[in-house]
Every structure is written in structure tokens, then in C-alpha cells.
Motif scaffolding. Structure first.
Motif, PDB file in Angstrom:
ATOM      1  N   ALA A 160     -13.811   7.587  11.539  1.00 54.96           N
ATOM      2  CA  ALA A 160     -14.324   6.741  10.461  1.00 54.96           C
ATOM      3  C   ALA A 160     -13.407   5.519  10.412  1.00 54.96           C
ATOM      4  O   ALA A 160     -12.532   5.411   9.554  1.00 54.96           O
ATOM      5  N   VAL A 161     -13.603   4.601  11.365  1.00 55.24           N
ATOM      6  CA  VAL A 161     -12.652   3.509  11.572  1.00 55.24           C
ATOM      7  C   VAL A 161     -12.563   2.594  10.355  1.00 55.24           C
ATOM      8  O   VAL A 161     -11.462   2.165   9.968  1.00 55.24           O
ATOM      9  N   ASN A 162     -13.686   2.289   9.734  1.00 54.25           N
ATOM     10  CA  ASN A 162     -13.669   1.394   8.581  1.00 54.25           C
ATOM     11  C   ASN A 162     -12.962   2.003   7.372  1.00 54.25           C
ATOM     12  O   ASN A 162     -12.386   1.297   6.546  1.00 54.25           O
ATOM     13  N   GLU A 163     -13.020   3.316   7.271  1.00 55.86           N
ATOM     14  CA  GLU A 163     -12.415   4.030   6.138  1.00 55.86           C
ATOM     15  C   GLU A 163     -10.933   4.321   6.359  1.00 55.86           C
ATOM     16  O   GLU A 163     -10.165   4.515   5.409  1.00 55.86           O
ATOM     17  N   TRP A 164     -10.527   4.371   7.611  1.00 50.74           N
ATOM     18  CA  TRP A 164      -9.182   4.800   8.000  1.00 50.74           C
ATOM     19  C   TRP A 164      -8.067   4.009   7.316  1.00 50.74           C
ATOM     20  O   TRP A 164      -7.086   4.626   6.843  1.00 50.74           O
ATOM     21  N   PRO A 165      -8.122   2.668   7.219  1.00 45.81           N
ATOM     22  CA  PRO A 165      -7.022   1.945   6.569  1.00 45.81           C
ATOM     23  C   PRO A 165      -6.779   2.389   5.130  1.00 45.81           C
ATOM     24  O   PRO A 165      -5.625   2.587   4.720  1.00 45.81           O
ATOM     25  N   SER A 166      -7.828   2.556   4.335  1.00 47.62           N
ATOM     26  CA  SER A 166      -7.633   2.990   2.950  1.00 47.62           C
ATOM     27  C   SER A 166      -7.134   4.431   2.905  1.00 47.62           C
ATOM     28  O   SER A 166      -6.358   4.808   2.011  1.00 47.62           O
ATOM     29  N   THR A 167      -7.545   5.240   3.883  1.00 47.49           N
ATOM     30  CA  THR A 167      -7.072   6.623   3.964  1.00 47.49           C
ATOM     31  C   THR A 167      -5.582   6.668   4.215  1.00 47.49           C
ATOM     32  O   THR A 167      -4.845   7.392   3.522  1.00 47.49           O
ATOM     33  N   ILE A 168      -5.107   5.903   5.185  1.00 43.97           N
ATOM     34  CA  ILE A 168      -3.670   5.939   5.494  1.00 43.97           C
ATOM     35  C   ILE A 168      -2.867   5.318   4.358  1.00 43.97           C
ATOM     36  O   ILE A 168      -1.736   5.745   4.070  1.00 43.97           O
ATOM     37  N   ASP A 169      -3.431   4.344   3.651  1.00 42.21           N
ATOM     38  CA  ASP A 169      -2.750   3.772   2.483  1.00 42.21           C
ATOM     39  C   ASP A 169      -2.540   4.832   1.407  1.00 42.21           C
ATOM     40  O   ASP A 169      -1.480   4.884   0.769  1.00 42.21           O
ATOM     41  N   LYS A 170      -3.539   5.676   1.195  1.00 41.22           N
ATOM     42  CA  LYS A 170      -3.406   6.753   0.209  1.00 41.22           C
ATOM     43  C   LYS A 170      -2.271   7.694   0.592  1.00 41.22           C
ATOM     44  O   LYS A 170      -1.489   8.133  -0.265  1.00 41.22           O
ATOM     45  N   VAL A 171      -2.176   7.996   1.886  1.00 41.33           N
ATOM     46  CA  VAL A 171      -1.122   8.892   2.359  1.00 41.33           C
ATOM     47  C   VAL A 171       0.249   8.245   2.188  1.00 41.33           C
ATOM     48  O   VAL A 171       1.208   8.885   1.725  1.00 41.33           O
ATOM     49  N   ILE A 172       0.369   6.976   2.549  1.00 44.48           N
ATOM     50  CA  ILE A 172       1.640   6.253   2.411  1.00 44.48           C
ATOM     51  C   ILE A 172       2.105   6.266   0.955  1.00 44.48           C
ATOM     52  O   ILE A 172       3.281   6.513   0.655  1.00 44.48           O
ATOM     53  N   ASN A 173       1.186   6.006   0.045  1.00 47.99           N
ATOM     54  CA  ASN A 173       1.545   5.910  -1.376  1.00 47.99           C
ATOM     55  C   ASN A 173       1.802   7.267  -2.019  1.00 47.99           C
ATOM     56  O   ASN A 173       2.607   7.375  -2.952  1.00 47.99           O
ATOM     57  N   LYS A 174       1.144   8.301  -1.512  1.00 45.11           N
ATOM     58  CA  LYS A 174       1.245   9.627  -2.132  1.00 45.11           C
ATOM     59  C   LYS A 174       2.520  10.370  -1.745  1.00 45.11           C
ATOM     60  O   LYS A 174       3.008  11.212  -2.515  1.00 45.11           O
ATOM     61  N   TYR A 175       3.078  10.047  -0.561  1.00 45.89           N
ATOM     62  CA  TYR A 175       4.225  10.819  -0.071  1.00 45.89           C
ATOM     63  C   TYR A 175       5.408   9.907   0.269  1.00 45.89           C
ATOM     64  O   TYR A 175       5.835   9.830   1.425  1.00 45.89           O
ATOM     65  N   PRO A 176       5.972   9.221  -0.721  1.00 48.77           N
ATOM     66  CA  PRO A 176       7.094   8.316  -0.434  1.00 48.77           C
ATOM     67  C   PRO A 176       8.371   9.047  -0.026  1.00 48.77           C
ATOM     68  O   PRO A 176       9.280   8.434   0.543  1.00 48.77           O
ATOM     69  N   ASP A 177       8.449  10.361  -0.314  1.00 48.49           N
ATOM     70  CA  ASP A 177       9.664  11.118  -0.024  1.00 48.49           C
ATOM     71  C   ASP A 177       9.617  11.857   1.308  1.00 48.49           C
ATOM     72  O   ASP A 177      10.510  12.663   1.592  1.00 48.49           O
ATOM     73  N   ALA A 178       8.592  11.599   2.119  1.00 50.03           N
ATOM     74  CA  ALA A 178       8.477  12.307   3.401  1.00 50.03           C
ATOM     75  C   ALA A 178       9.694  12.024   4.281  1.00 50.03           C
ATOM     76  O   ALA A 178      10.010  10.872   4.572  1.00 50.03           O
ATOM     77  N   ARG A 179      10.379  13.080   4.682  1.00 47.49           N
ATOM     78  CA  ARG A 179      11.557  12.967   5.547  1.00 47.49           C
ATOM     79  C   ARG A 179      11.152  13.047   7.014  1.00 47.49           C
ATOM     80  O   ARG A 179      11.672  12.321   7.860  1.00 47.49           O
ATOM     81  N   ILE A 180      10.216  13.955   7.318  1.00 47.56           N
ATOM     82  CA  ILE A 180       9.698  14.122   8.672  1.00 47.56           C
ATOM     83  C   ILE A 180       8.182  14.019   8.609  1.00 47.56           C
ATOM     84  O   ILE A 180       7.541  14.657   7.774  1.00 47.56           O
ATOM     85  N   VAL A 181       7.615  13.215   9.492  1.00 48.99           N
ATOM     86  CA  VAL A 181       6.166  13.043   9.597  1.00 48.99           C
ATOM     87  C   VAL A 181       5.751  13.496  10.992  1.00 48.99           C
ATOM     88  O   VAL A 181       6.331  13.059  11.995  1.00 48.99           O
ATOM     89  N   ILE A 182       4.742  14.367  11.055  1.00 47.46           N
ATOM     90  CA  ILE A 182       4.309  14.935  12.326  1.00 47.46           C
ATOM     91  C   ILE A 182       2.907  14.440  12.652  1.00 47.46           C
ATOM     92  O   ILE A 182       1.964  14.707  11.905  1.00 47.46           O
ATOM     93  N   PRO A 183       2.753  13.712  13.765  1.00 48.05           N
ATOM     94  CA  PRO A 183       1.418  13.268  14.195  1.00 48.05           C
ATOM     95  C   PRO A 183       0.722  14.358  14.991  1.00 48.05           C
ATOM     96  O   PRO A 183       1.346  15.365  15.372  1.00 48.05           O
ATOM     97  N   GLY A 184      -0.551  14.175  15.266  1.00 52.47           N
ATOM     98  CA  GLY A 184      -1.281  15.153  16.059  1.00 52.47           C
ATOM     99  C   GLY A 184      -0.821  15.215  17.500  1.00 52.47           C
ATOM    100  O   GLY A 184      -0.902  16.272  18.145  1.00 52.47           O
ATOM    101  N   HIS A 185      -0.335  14.087  18.014  1.00 55.54           N
ATOM    102  CA  HIS A 185       0.115  14.001  19.400  1.00 55.54           C
ATOM    103  C   HIS A 185       1.329  13.072  19.456  1.00 55.54           C
ATOM    104  O   HIS A 185       1.386  12.080  18.732  1.00 55.54           O
ATOM    105  N   GLY A 186       2.280  13.395  20.334  1.00 54.60           N
ATOM    106  CA  GLY A 186       3.426  12.523  20.520  1.00 54.60           C
ATOM    107  C   GLY A 186       4.598  12.879  19.634  1.00 54.60           C
ATOM    108  O   GLY A 186       4.598  13.888  18.922  1.00 54.60           O
ATOM    109  N   ALA A 187       5.615  12.020  19.674  1.00 52.64           N
ATOM    110  CA  ALA A 187       6.888  12.305  19.027  1.00 52.64           C
ATOM    111  C   ALA A 187       6.806  12.203  17.512  1.00 52.64           C
ATOM    112  O   ALA A 187       6.150  11.330  16.963  1.00 52.64           O
ATOM    113  N   ILE A 188       7.511  13.127  16.848  1.00 56.49           N
ATOM    114  CA  ILE A 188       7.578  13.088  15.400  1.00 56.49           C
ATOM    115  C   ILE A 188       8.588  12.032  14.965  1.00 56.49           C
ATOM    116  O   ILE A 188       9.346  11.497  15.771  1.00 56.49           O
TER     117      ILE A 188
END
Length: 255
Positions: free
Chosen positions: A206-234
């Protein structure tokens, strides 16, 4: 096999550099099987990478998270098939001396729930976005046991696993899981590693929706110490910001 081993070495090198850049310790690495490695993040959290055959995409490093508490284990995303999932489950129960009881997939793709049917045969309870359940039913895939909309907190003893659906991104149903006691955010495939130069597989995005989705995640978890993606380095929050930057560039380039 040699190619897989070289890929794994390269991946783990990037993983170590990413943590060094944030002044984090280098954690213990454990070889589970050829092309499968576990990294201890804390006494209760283990990151794993499994190099799995994803058909037309070839051999792909697929990430997941193992959480252990009070003798029980929760698994976030399986390897891509039942055989690889069985290997990982055997290591969990023998290596950690704990019982795998809980499974949470990030979304409906095979690199998240390809081993679900094996886990169900073993009596592992699964929790998923209701959209994921609907999609697996539609596509005649193994169906997770329990669904939620918006958010759900799954308990692993006294540990909270906070599932949240922020909106569409890599897929229409992708979620994130926040573990507040560890300050770990499992972002899955909606989050890209810092070396990524593209958004990856967009066939169900959902490419058009993705920017607002990631913004919600950025704003909701300001204390994240480790972030794990689906693929590649954490890494840390820089993965979220890098993903947002790539989305901005992608949208600007679209007609």
C-alpha cells in the motif's frame, strides 16, 4: 552452501557495525544450522536470521525475534517453511530450555508465517491481525488462531508483547510488535535496513498509505532502543527515519 555462508558473514558484519555505530555491545552469536543464526540481544530476547529459499526472489535473509520469559517462548515470524521452522523450534526448546507457546506473524507472506502449520501441529497458539487472518483464508493458507483489530497485548508471563496495526505499508495487513520491557520494536518488512536503497517487494504494498503508516510508528515508539526490519541488519530508530526518507523519494519520483 558456500554462497549462503558468505552472505551470512556479510550480514552479521553489517549487524555488528550497526550496533557499534550506536555504542552498543557486540552480542553473542549462535549457529543453529547452515544459513540460520541467532544473536542474543538480552537475557530475554534473541534475534534470528534464516537464509530461506523464497522462490523467484532466490535465497533471502529473513529476520525474526525470539522472546523468552518464565519458561515460555514467543516467536515473531517463522522461517519460510515448516522444515526450517522445525529446526528453529528444536533449538529454542533445547537451547533455551523453554517451551514455545506463542506465535505472532508480521503479515501474511511466507517469510512471516511459512511455518505456521508446523507450529499449529505442535500446539503453539498464534495471534494475528484480523486482516492477516482474512487474507490467509482467502489465499487458502494456514490460518492463525486468534485475530485482533487495531491493537492487542499478548502476555508472556509478565512480559507484554504489544501488537499494533498502524496501516498499510509493505502489505495491507502488516503490524509492528513493541516489547516495552526490552525497548525492542519488531517492525518487519515495512521497515528497511539502513543500507537499503529501495522499498523491496511492492507486489502487495500500500505505497500511498505507507508514509503515514511509518510516521505513526515513528511517533508512537520514541523510546525504541533496537529496531528489527524484516530483512537485513538491525539497528535503532534510524531505520524508521531511513524508511521514511526512501518513501518520500519514491513518492516524489512517481508521476
Amino acid at each position: 552452501m558456500k554462497h549462503q555462508n558468505l552472505l551470512l558473514i556479510a550480514f552479521l558484519s553489517v549487524f555488528s557495525l550497526s550496533l557499534n555505530a550506536q555504542n552498543k555491545e557486540i552480542f553473542d552469536k549462535i549457529t543453529v544450522a547452515p544459513g540460520m543464526e541467532v544473536v542474543k540481544l538480552s537475557s530475554k530476547a534473541y534475534f534470528y536470521v534464516s537464509y530461506d529459499d523464497m522462490g523467484s526472489f532466490g535465497i533471502v535473509p529473513c529476520n525474526g525475534l525470539i522472546l523468552v520469559n518464565d519458561g515460555e517462548v514467543a516467536l515473531l515470524d517463522t522461517p519460510a517453511n515448516n522444515e526450517r521452522t522445525a529446526i528453529l523450534m528444536d533449538w529454542i526448546e533445547q537451547g533455551l530450555q523453554a517451551k514455545l507457546t506463542t506465535f505472532i506473524p508480521n503479515h501474511w507472506h511466507g517469510d512471516c508465517l511459512g511455518g505456521l502449520s508446523y507450529l499449529q501441529k505442535k500446539g503453539v497458539k498464534s495471534y494475528a491481525n484480523q486482516m492477516t487472518i482474512d487474507l490467509t483464508r482467502e489465499k487458502k493458507l494456514p490460518i492463525p488462531d486468534y485475530g485482533f483489530t487495531d491493537s492487542l497485548t499478548v502476555k508472556l508471563g509478565d512480559m507484554d508483547l504489544c501488537c499494533y496495526y498502524p496501516g498499510g505499508g509493505h502489505s495491507t495487513d502488516n503490524i509492528v510488535v513493541w516489547i516495552p520491557s526490552e525497548k525492542i520494536l519488531f517492525g518487519g518488512c515495512m521497515v528497511k535496513e539502513v543500507r537499503a536503497t529501495g522499498l523491496g517487494n511492492l507486489s502487495d504494498a500500500a505505497v500511498n498509505e505507507w508514509p503515514s503508516t511509518i510516521d505513526k510508528v515513528i511517533n508512537k515508539y520514541p523510546d525504541a532502543r533496537i529496531v528489527i526490519p524484516g530483512h537485513g541488519a538491525i539497528g535503532g530508530r534510524e531505520l524508521l527515519l531511513h524508511t521514511r526518507e526512501m518513501l518520500e523519494k519514491n513518492n516524489k519520483s512517481m508521476p
